[in-house]
Scaffold this active site. Sequence first.
Site, short mmCIF file in Angstrom:
data_model
loop_
_atom_site.label_atom_id
_atom_site.label_comp_id
_atom_site.label_asym_id
_atom_site.label_seq_id
_atom_site.Cartn_x
_atom_site.Cartn_y
_atom_site.Cartn_z
N HIS A 56 0.77 -1.22 0.07
CA HIS A 56 0.13 -0.06 -0.13
C HIS A 56 0.93 1.12 -0.11
CE1 HIS A 56 -3.21 2.59 0.56
NE2 HIS A 56 -2.80 3.00 1.77
N ASP A 58 0.83 5.14 -0.21
CA ASP A 58 0.33 6.21 -0.54
C ASP A 58 1.04 7.35 -1.34
OD1 ASP A 58 -1.66 5.90 1.67
OD2 ASP A 58 0.11 5.70 3.32
N ASP A 180 -7.81 1.47 2.19
CA ASP A 180 -7.43 2.31 3.21
C ASP A 180 -8.32 3.57 3.30
OD1 ASP A 180 -5.62 3.28 5.48
OD2 ASP A 180 -4.37 4.47 4.17
N HIS A 421 -6.43 9.76 -0.35
CA HIS A 421 -7.14 9.46 0.55
C HIS A 421 -6.27 10.19 1.90
CE1 HIS A 421 -4.98 5.56 0.55
NE2 HIS A 421 -4.99 5.83 1.78
#
Length: 999
Positions: A56, A58, A180, A421
Amino acid sequence: MFKRVLYLLLLLLFTLLCEAAILRDSEQSSSKTCGYESCIKVDPNKLNVHIVPHSHDDVGWLKTVDQYYYGSRSLTQKAGVQYIIDSVIEALRRDPARKFIYVETAFLWKWWQRQDEKTKEEVKQLVNEGRLEIIGGAWSMNDEATTHYQSIIDHSTWGFRRLNDTLGECARPKIGWQIDPFGHSREQASLFAQFGFDGMFFGRLDFQDKYKRLKEKTAEFLWKASSSLGEKAYLFSVALFNNYSPPPGFCFDVLCSDDPLIDDPGSPDNNIEARIKVFYNYTMYQSRFYQTNNIIITMGGDFTYQQSEMYFMNLDKLIRYTNKIYGSEVNVFYSTPSCYLKSLNEAQISWPSKSDDFFPYSSDPHAFWTGFFTSRPTLKFFERMGNNFLQITKQLSVLSSQMDSEGLIHFKEAMGVMQHHDAVTGTEKQHVAADYARLLSASFAYGTEIVSKAVSQMVKKNPQIPDAEFHSCLLLNISSCVITESSGNFVVTLYNPASQPTSTYIRVPVTGNAYNVSDNSGSEIVTQLLPVPQFVRQTPGRNSNSTKELVFFAEIPPLGYRSFYVTELGELTAEEGEEMKPASVSAIENDLYTVSVNQAGNVVVKWKNMTLQVTQSFHYYEGMKGNNTAFAYRASGAYIFRPKESNVYNVSYSGSYKFYTGPVVNELHLTVNSYISQVVRVYKEEQKVEFDWVVGPIPIQDSIGREIITKYSSNLQSDGTFYTDSNGREMIKRRRNYRPSWNVTLEEPIAGNYYPVTAKIYLEDVEKKVRVSLLNDRAQGGTSMLDGELEVMLHRRLLNDDAFGVGEALNETAFGYGLVARGSHSLIAGRIQDLAGVALQEKTEAISLALRPWYLFTPAGGVTFHQWKARYFMKGSSLKSKLSKNVHILTLEPWKDDTILLRLEHLFEKDEAGALSQSATVNLLDLFANIEIISVRETSLGGNQWIEQMKRLQWQIDSNEVDDQPYTFTSINKTEEGAMEVVLNSMEIRTFIMTVKHT
């Protein structure tokens, strides 16, 4: 003889080369086993454990996008995406059984551009074999609470386009991977379904909801994401068992502290038997909460796999030894979300359904993630204006024959990053927020250049006429514009990106004393001069000489422009001077309502045609301080909204107010206290009341963090019910202290009733048959804590971190002061029996806030009005014919190979607006004035698949619900008269790639 032998040898060599080429092509063709074809056949008699390696990554959070990609600032976070992708490719190369999924196209594209051809071909092969699967595929993993549906579609489309262009059809995503984001919206699910996705996986849902779903085996379900679209918006959805983390004790990354699997029989540290038993027990435990004999185990986390072989080597052992020891009961193998979904689909069982959303999200009884709905309000507004200007830039690129320029691509990608996000949400570190603003600011510069060039071409009456300069003023939000302040005479050109004519009131900051404004016909139009309020002039960082605003009414054609010539006259006339002075009145009004101020400094709006009164007031919550050592000590922060007490504090009125009246607008300038002020505007014959609020710098000298709200309190009885939008599109019914899916218990009664308000919140009184709606200009949090009352949070300044990773208090400053935010609300009220009229008014206002006309300024210098008009067109539209009021051109942008991408949307929900909710027909050939359409082909919503090729998995629903509108595909209707007609049903969006020729 020699020649004959040579000939035979050459013939043999040629034959071998041909056979090799045929074999190679055959191998490549047969190796294209991506998607469901790449899935291992599951064992019907065992528990099938799908191991899904993932990372994951970001697109900005604790570090900027570039810092994450290159791996700098390692003391902040050890994370380097370039190493992750490099390492994963190397690990996949070593063993064909291994699989990996990748999500963030922004990072993948950045990496791809830096690879040689050999590596690119290898990656393509891995994708074609289904060993490297692209999941999600959007530019970033977007937030679902504070994003607008237009931006979600845009950044997804651009991610899909990059994947199509580089990796081909096997890189076309089929699965949403929203592991997420902090809660999940119904509109996101609807868009995924319209992209052609077969399902979505997510991680975060309310802890009470998750407990109930696991207990009842309903964590896998069919999401009915739109009552208007019916089956077209069905999406199979999976709530992951352990968010997106590996089982406890089985994280094998360099970032983890868990022990590796040691299988050396001679080592005293050999732990295989013990560790495999723990893993086996975990899988058996997880399987108790899901319906089939398949479970998914996510193996990865934030920025994992920087040394992929370390992770994969241990996973290889985990799979091998679990199958060896417990192979009679479990079948463990590398898999992907697609393969897991395929296994569920093949189970041929019925699934539960859901029709609401997953807001608000709470991770514990005192941690409601509802603060980020409002965090960083100026960045949220900047993002919304970014979408506004991006649509204009794309439209004008098409209309002026400028195709995909590098500047436009930069703009698309910057806006894609903003949807992340931890970007638009305001949940990033301060230096990362500044970098997001830097990226978007650079994109505005690119867009300004494109728009200026496009408008220059469009307005010239003769190609030999020199280009006029068209400048944007990006500081109009604080009533500042260098050109209008320093030019005696100037031209204001307004471009309308909406599909309907726009009526708007233009506000231009000026320094002169009197002005004349002429429209395209040469007629002088009514104007009004008003003072820039002192509280705006004192905004930190404002460097402007303007003390006045010139206001006038303008009507602008759809997808068109209109110019106004402004002449400075000199001294004020007696009548104009009166406009600039406060009026000796106790209220301002129009034919519909009056606006006054009560003794508490609150604004009172009283309607003349209804028994309705609304009082607007300002309040604040005191943010909870805490050390976050336990749930009860959770602090209010960037993510979390947690008031110290369940009561709200009134803002004491210590200021003053003035009324201004005139021929265009009546205004109330109200200073509430040292950090809250506003202008309330009443326009002639307008149904809306405009509240232009200014909040900040929020004081912190008393060591109190404050969360500023405004309330609109009415005499309506709303029965604990209100409605909020989902990503600016369909509305969702909310009830106070209630969840449709479970019996909720709220330890935080205020934060637990907050919902995202991206565009609109409203309430109704069924007996009075009256609706009151509030529309906003950026994402905010909102609720209705009392009947008849709407509450919206405006700004937050807090002194404690909430311990969810960002590591900073939400204490924004600018120019050496606490951040000042300025924004607007539109208050609209109407009778429910006039459903179509109220709905149309609200939709028109929502579009006007999201897609504002763009101001362009040109210093006139020595050019008179008549000279300007002789050289340049002052009004024009790119639409050939009017569109129905329920149809909107959502997207018009350059595509590739001289094609354009067009999206048409139906604006209204089923039964929302009477006749306007009925289907509408558009003739594509009659759409644009100066564009000839050569050919049209429809695609999925994301523009990456022909609509006729879009095949989705079908699911059985364990429900007695009957759908009013099952989805049926409607093709383009080519009539005998030569029309090319498209039918749009309620809430439908249709996407087309068109080959065109500019005429």
